[in-house]
Design a protein around this motif. Structure first.
Motif, short mmCIF file in Angstrom:
data_model
loop_
_atom_site.label_atom_id
_atom_site.label_comp_id
_atom_site.label_asym_id
_atom_site.label_seq_id
_atom_site.Cartn_x
_atom_site.Cartn_y
_atom_site.Cartn_z
N PHE A 84 52.14 50.79 2.31
CA PHE A 84 51.84 51.98 3.36
C PHE A 84 51.84 53.41 3.49
O PHE A 84 51.33 53.98 3.89
N GLU A 130 43.72 60.21 1.09
CA GLU A 130 43.95 59.28 2.64
C GLU A 130 44.48 60.47 3.36
O GLU A 130 44.57 60.72 4.76
N THR A 166 38.87 49.62 9.51
CA THR A 166 38.64 48.42 8.54
C THR A 166 39.71 48.59 7.53
O THR A 166 40.75 49.76 8.29
N ASP A 167 40.35 47.74 7.19
CA ASP A 167 41.34 47.62 5.86
C ASP A 167 40.87 48.05 4.29
O ASP A 167 39.64 48.81 4.21
N ARG A 168 41.81 48.00 3.70
CA ARG A 168 41.42 49.05 2.54
C ARG A 168 40.63 48.00 1.25
O ARG A 168 39.55 48.64 0.61
N SER A 169 39.76 46.92 2.30
CA SER A 169 38.76 46.02 1.15
C SER A 169 37.44 45.71 1.47
O SER A 169 36.39 45.70 1.57
N LYS A 174 37.28 45.40 5.14
CA LYS A 174 37.33 44.10 6.00
C LYS A 174 37.30 44.25 7.52
O LYS A 174 38.47 45.11 7.20
N ALA A 226 40.06 45.05 10.30
CA ALA A 226 41.19 44.66 10.02
C ALA A 226 41.64 43.70 11.02
O ALA A 226 41.30 43.93 11.77
N THR A 227 42.75 42.88 10.73
CA THR A 227 42.92 42.15 11.34
C THR A 227 43.66 42.56 12.95
O THR A 227 43.33 41.92 14.20
N THR A 249 36.56 36.94 8.62
CA THR A 249 36.28 38.33 8.75
C THR A 249 34.84 39.27 9.00
O THR A 249 34.06 38.46 8.63
#
Length: 158
Positions: free
Chosen positions: A8, A14, A64-67, A69, A71-72, A107
């Motif tokens: 985290f 960021e 989106t997440d770090r990849s 995509k 985010a869940t 995703t």
């Protein structure tokens, strides 16, 4: 615990981005809350029928997440919001989520257009169950399937 803390931890870029956020006080009825503006901006309602809602949502970079995509957590938010919208009754208090069960099947990428549909599975008293499907609108691929249980204690209309 160290592994979680490291996961985290924000990188310098960021951290700088977050420190520049301006969050104005929310004025109920006059403008969007931070949550509404951040998480819900871009949802377009396409169709509403009794017991059914269909929406379209273009995946923004902010969810989106770090990849890169979707985010869940953003998918869970869509299941919560669209699942709650299908049982909402104007003039009555919002229902609260009791339980959500989400199957993450695929995703989505930034700018993918998603189709989100929700239908009421059943109602008993103040309890309602909904089914929410999140699909890639272009390919038809199922991104997630969610079952959402809600409860609302509403006064009798009698």
């Amino acid at each position: 615990m160290e592994k979680a803390t490291e996961f985290f931890k924000l990188i310098e870029e960021e951290s700088a981005s977050v420190s520049q956020l301006t969050i104005h006080p929310h004025r109920v009825g006059l403008d969007c809350s931070f949550y509404e503006d951040f998480a819900l901006r871009g949802i377009r309602v396409d169709r509403v029928e009794p017991g059914f809602v269909s929406c379209t949502f273009k995946v923004p970079p902010r969810l989106t997440d770090r990849s890169g995509k979707l985010a869940t957590g953003a998918i869970a938010n869509l299941v919560d919001e669209v699942g709650g919208a299908v049982v909402f009754v104007e003039g009555l208090p919002m229902n609260v989520s009791v339980d959500m069960c989400i199957s993450f099947l695929s995703t989505a990428n930034v700018n993918d257009e998603l189709e989100i549909t929700s239908k009421v599975l059943g109602r008993r008293g103040g309890y309602a169950g909904t089914l929410v499907l999140v699909k890639n609108k272009l390919t038809g691929e199922l991104i997630a399937e969610g079952r959402h249980s809600l409860f609302g204690k509403h006064n009798s209309k009698m």
